[in-house]
Design a protein around this motif. Structure first.
Motif, PDB file in Angstrom:
ATOM      1  N   ALA A 126       0.819  -1.209   0.000  1.00 24.15           N
ATOM      2  CA  ALA A 126       0.000   0.000   0.000  1.00 24.15           C
ATOM      3  C   ALA A 126       0.854   1.260   0.000  1.00 24.15           C
ATOM      4  CB  ALA A 126      -0.950  -0.004   1.194  1.00 24.15           C
ATOM      5  N   TRP A 127       1.914   1.298   0.838  1.00 29.58           N
ATOM      6  CA  TRP A 127       2.745   2.504   0.815  1.00 29.58           C
ATOM      7  C   TRP A 127       3.653   2.545  -0.401  1.00 29.58           C
ATOM      8  CZ3 TRP A 127       7.901   1.839   0.653  1.00 29.58           C
ATOM      9  CH2 TRP A 127       8.524   0.830   1.401  1.00 29.58           C
ATOM     10  N   ARG A 128       4.056   1.369  -0.908  1.00 27.46           N
ATOM     11  CA  ARG A 128       4.912   1.358  -2.097  1.00 27.46           C
ATOM     12  C   ARG A 128       4.175   1.906  -3.322  1.00 27.46           C
ATOM     13  NH1 ARG A 128       6.112  -3.513  -5.013  1.00 27.46           N
ATOM     14  NH2 ARG A 128       5.338  -4.663  -3.210  1.00 27.46           N
ATOM     15  N   TYR A 129       2.858   1.696  -3.363  1.00 27.63           N
ATOM     16  CA  TYR A 129       2.058   2.133  -4.499  1.00 27.63           C
ATOM     17  C   TYR A 129       1.212   3.362  -4.164  1.00 27.63           C
ATOM     18  CZ  TYR A 129       3.235  -1.945  -7.301  1.00 27.63           C
ATOM     19  OH  TYR A 129       3.896  -2.877  -8.061  1.00 27.63           O
ATOM     20  N   ALA A 130       1.598   4.108  -3.150  1.00 27.47           N
ATOM     21  CA  ALA A 130       0.786   5.248  -2.705  1.00 27.47           C
ATOM     22  C   ALA A 130       0.542   6.250  -3.829  1.00 27.47           C
ATOM     23  CB  ALA A 130       1.460   5.934  -1.524  1.00 27.47           C
ATOM     24  N   ALA A 131       1.552   6.508  -4.651  1.00 25.28           N
ATOM     25  CA  ALA A 131       1.390   7.491  -5.724  1.00 25.28           C
ATOM     26  C   ALA A 131       0.363   7.037  -6.752  1.00 25.28           C
ATOM     27  CB  ALA A 131       2.733   7.741  -6.408  1.00 25.28           C
ATOM     28  N   ARG A 132       0.274   5.723  -6.997  1.00 24.64           N
ATOM     29  CA  ARG A 132      -0.690   5.222  -7.972  1.00 24.64           C
ATOM     30  C   ARG A 132      -2.105   5.225  -7.401  1.00 24.64           C
ATOM     31  NH1 ARG A 132       2.122   0.231 -11.284  1.00 24.64           N
ATOM     32  NH2 ARG A 132       4.228   1.090 -11.366  1.00 24.64           N
ATOM     33  N   ARG A 133      -2.209   5.155  -6.082  1.00 26.74           N
ATOM     34  CA  ARG A 133      -3.524   5.122  -5.459  1.00 26.74           C
ATOM     35  C   ARG A 133      -4.198   6.477  -5.486  1.00 26.74           C
ATOM     36  NH1 ARG A 133      -1.206   3.614  -0.111  1.00 26.74           N
ATOM     37  NH2 ARG A 133      -3.189   4.322   0.727  1.00 26.74           N
ATOM     38  N   ALA A 134      -3.422   7.578  -5.517  1.00 24.60           N
ATOM     39  CA  ALA A 134      -3.985   8.917  -5.388  1.00 24.60           C
ATOM     40  C   ALA A 134      -4.992   9.268  -6.485  1.00 24.60           C
ATOM     41  CB  ALA A 134      -2.854   9.936  -5.350  1.00 24.60           C
ATOM     42  N   PRO A 135      -4.747   8.962  -7.784  1.00 24.44           N
ATOM     43  CA  PRO A 135      -5.661   9.427  -8.824  1.00 24.44           C
ATOM     44  C   PRO A 135      -6.987   8.673  -8.891  1.00 24.44           C
ATOM     45  CG  PRO A 135      -3.460   8.956  -9.709  1.00 24.44           C
ATOM     46  CD  PRO A 135      -3.548   8.354  -8.346  1.00 24.44           C
ATOM     47  N   GLU A 136      -7.136   7.572  -8.186  1.00 27.71           N
ATOM     48  CA  GLU A 136      -8.318   6.737  -8.383  1.00 27.71           C
ATOM     49  C   GLU A 136      -9.578   7.347  -7.773  1.00 27.71           C
ATOM     50  OE1 GLU A 136      -7.800   3.689  -4.580  1.00 27.71           O
ATOM     51  OE2 GLU A 136      -7.180   3.080  -6.567  1.00 27.71           O
ATOM     52  N   GLY A 137      -9.424   8.310  -6.865  1.00 25.75           N
ATOM     53  CA  GLY A 137     -10.589   8.940  -6.253  1.00 25.75           C
ATOM     54  C   GLY A 137     -11.120   8.119  -5.100  1.00 25.75           C
ATOM     55  N   PRO A 138     -12.187   8.626  -4.442  1.00 23.73           N
ATOM     56  CA  PRO A 138     -12.746   7.942  -3.271  1.00 23.73           C
ATOM     57  C   PRO A 138     -13.240   6.536  -3.624  1.00 23.73           C
ATOM     58  CG  PRO A 138     -13.631  10.161  -3.502  1.00 23.73           C
ATOM     59  CD  PRO A 138     -12.882   9.872  -4.757  1.00 23.73           C
ATOM     60  N   MET A 139     -12.806   5.573  -2.856  1.00 25.60           N
ATOM     61  CA  MET A 139     -13.209   4.202  -3.116  1.00 25.60           C
ATOM     62  C   MET A 139     -13.248   3.398  -1.825  1.00 25.60           C
ATOM     63  SD  MET A 139     -11.775   1.968  -6.301  1.00 25.60           S
ATOM     64  CE  MET A 139     -11.337   3.460  -7.133  1.00 25.60           C
ATOM     65  N   ALA A 140     -13.441   4.089  -0.707  1.00 24.09           N
ATOM     66  CA  ALA A 140     -13.327   3.419   0.583  1.00 24.09           C
ATOM     67  C   ALA A 140     -14.383   2.338   0.759  1.00 24.09           C
ATOM     68  CB  ALA A 140     -13.434   4.450   1.711  1.00 24.09           C
ATOM     69  N   GLY A 141     -15.625   2.617   0.352  1.00 24.29           N
ATOM     70  CA  GLY A 141     -16.691   1.647   0.551  1.00 24.29           C
ATOM     71  C   GLY A 141     -16.477   0.355  -0.214  1.00 24.29           C
ATOM     72  N   PRO A 142     -16.321   0.405  -1.552  1.00 21.34           N
ATOM     73  CA  PRO A 142     -16.075  -0.824  -2.303  1.00 21.34           C
ATOM     74  C   PRO A 142     -14.819  -1.556  -1.860  1.00 21.34           C
ATOM     75  CG  PRO A 142     -16.721   0.938  -3.777  1.00 21.34           C
ATOM     76  CD  PRO A 142     -16.525   1.565  -2.431  1.00 21.34           C
ATOM     77  N   ALA A 143     -13.739  -0.813  -1.595  1.00 20.85           N
ATOM     78  CA  ALA A 143     -12.496  -1.457  -1.170  1.00 20.85           C
ATOM     79  C   ALA A 143     -12.680  -2.182   0.157  1.00 20.85           C
ATOM     80  CB  ALA A 143     -11.375  -0.428  -1.060  1.00 20.85           C
ATOM     81  N   ALA A 144     -13.459  -1.595   1.076  1.00 23.44           N
ATOM     82  CA  ALA A 144     -13.703  -2.242   2.363  1.00 23.44           C
ATOM     83  C   ALA A 144     -14.497  -3.526   2.187  1.00 23.44           C
ATOM     84  CB  ALA A 144     -14.444  -1.281   3.292  1.00 23.44           C
TER      85      ALA A 144
END
Length: 377
Positions: free
Chosen positions: A302-320
């Motif tokens: 998760a921290w290694r790919y932090a930069a790639r995660r930023a552009p995806e937008g809010p996704m907390a519900g589906p990811a959870a």
């Protein structure tokens, strides 16, 4: 999003033709690809070659689905959206819960990813797989005359030869049904999807979720015991050799004493006792340690790919919800096949909570630099 021209086929055997026809009608899939030698020795590859030849002339991509699956009505829409995003990839929409690729998808789910690169040395799951038409035609040429009967093994070899394994969809909208196997897999028992979710939960992760490309070392379980896949093992003389976690751990920079110390301090005693009572103390230890190592690797990814995660937008519900699905399958999948049917709803809840207690401790095995970066991400 570009327009996608997608054709499809359902591969089947005459003994399942009615089931396959109902599946094709329900999902709006193309025609049936029947085993051309139904009285011959079992061979999924024989039927797969018919299925991959069934693409329509105008199609740019071709989806092959096996007859013993369930999927939502939106399957073709989800596949088309994924193809538009990754037009040059082999896209895999079902992954077994107990395989190395299943462990890769589970780790990716825990890290919050939408896709993960398959491990190259293992079979490529083919219950629902989509290829660009040039790749589909090349696969038929590659597989022609093969003595192998398992299409998933030949597909993996084909993708390895091209230098790039397929992309596994982390949320699985395709589910395996039944335990029978025309191709000889019944001894594996209950075989289900690693992260089963509905179309609504899957869509945002398939459309915008980040891709976990590099797995590093990978914890997985088989027959009640924990193992580690070393980083780069595909280059070994025996890439499928199974290494128990204590044997492989020194190559990760961790020690057994670190692992056991976290277990001793943080494992919930009541849950451990109940899991041990139901499935054996050894399994209780192995499952918690496996999930602890999974949690460690998920946090690191998760921290290694932090930069790639930023552009995806809010996704907390589906990811959870996908994370919860991954936790729900890790316990049953880790059991020996003959014991998986013992896991009813109450025991499944126990195993999922037990697994989560370990995953949440994974960060304790990260070094200080990784912990700081993880907190910053």
């Amino acid at each position: 999003m570009s327009t996608v021209s997608l054709s499809s086929a359902v591969m089947t055997h005459p003994v399942r033709e009615v089931q396959a026809a109902a599946l094709a009608a329900r999902l709006g899939l193309g025609g049936l690809a029947l085993d051309p030698e139904p009285e011959g020795p079992p061979s999924a590859l024989r039927t797969a070659l018919v299925a991959w030849a069934a693409r329509t002339p105008e199609a740019g991509h071709h989806l092959v689905v096996q007859d013993d699956v369930a999927a939502p009505p939106e399957l073709l829409e989800l596949v088309a959206g994924s193809v538009a995003r990754f037009p040059d990839e082999a896209l895999i929409f079902y992954t077994n819960w107990h395989a190395r690729n299943g462990a890769a998808a589970r780790l990716a789910a825990l890290a919050g990813a939408g896709w993960v690169r398959a491990v190259p040395e293992e079979f490529a799951p083919t219950l629902a797989i989509c290829l660009p038409v040039p790749a589909a035609d090349a696969f038929r040429t590659f597989a022609a005359g093969s003595g192998e009967r398992h299409d998933d093994e030949v597909m993996a070899a084909f993708l390895r030869a091209g230098g790039r394994s397929g992309l596994l969809a982390v949320p699985n909208v395709v589910e395996h049904i039944g335990t029978s196997s025309i191709n000889g897999h019944a001894a594996q028992g209950v075989r289900l999807a690693v992260c089963p979710v509905g179309a609504a939960e899957a869509r945002p992760l398939l459309e915008r979720g980040w891709v976990l490309e590099e797995l590093d070392w990978l914890p997985y379980m088989r027959y009640g015991e924990g193992y580690l896949r070393p980083a780069g093992c595909e280059r070994d003389a025996d890439p499928r050799r199974h290494l128990r976690w204590p044997e492989a751990l020194p190559n990760t920079g961790l020690t057994e004493s670190q692992v056991w110390e976290v277990l001793r301090r943080h494992r919930p005693e009541d849950a451990a006792a109940e899991v041990g009572r139901l499935f054996g103390d050894g399994f209780a230890d192995e499952l918690w340690i496996h999930c602890l190592l999974l949690g460690r690797q998920a946090e690191e990814a998760a921290w290694r790919y932090a930069a790639r995660r930023a552009p995806e937008g809010p996704m907390a519900g589906p990811a959870a919800r996908v994370r919860a699905a991954a936790l729900s399958t890790v316990g049953p999948a880790g059991l020996p096949p003959e014991r998986r049917p013992e896991v009813g709803p109450e025991r499944a809840t126990l195993l999922a909570a037990y697994a989560e207690s370990a995953v949440c401790c994974g960060g304790l095995l990260l070094g200080p630099v990784a912990q700081v970066r993880g907190g910053a991400a």
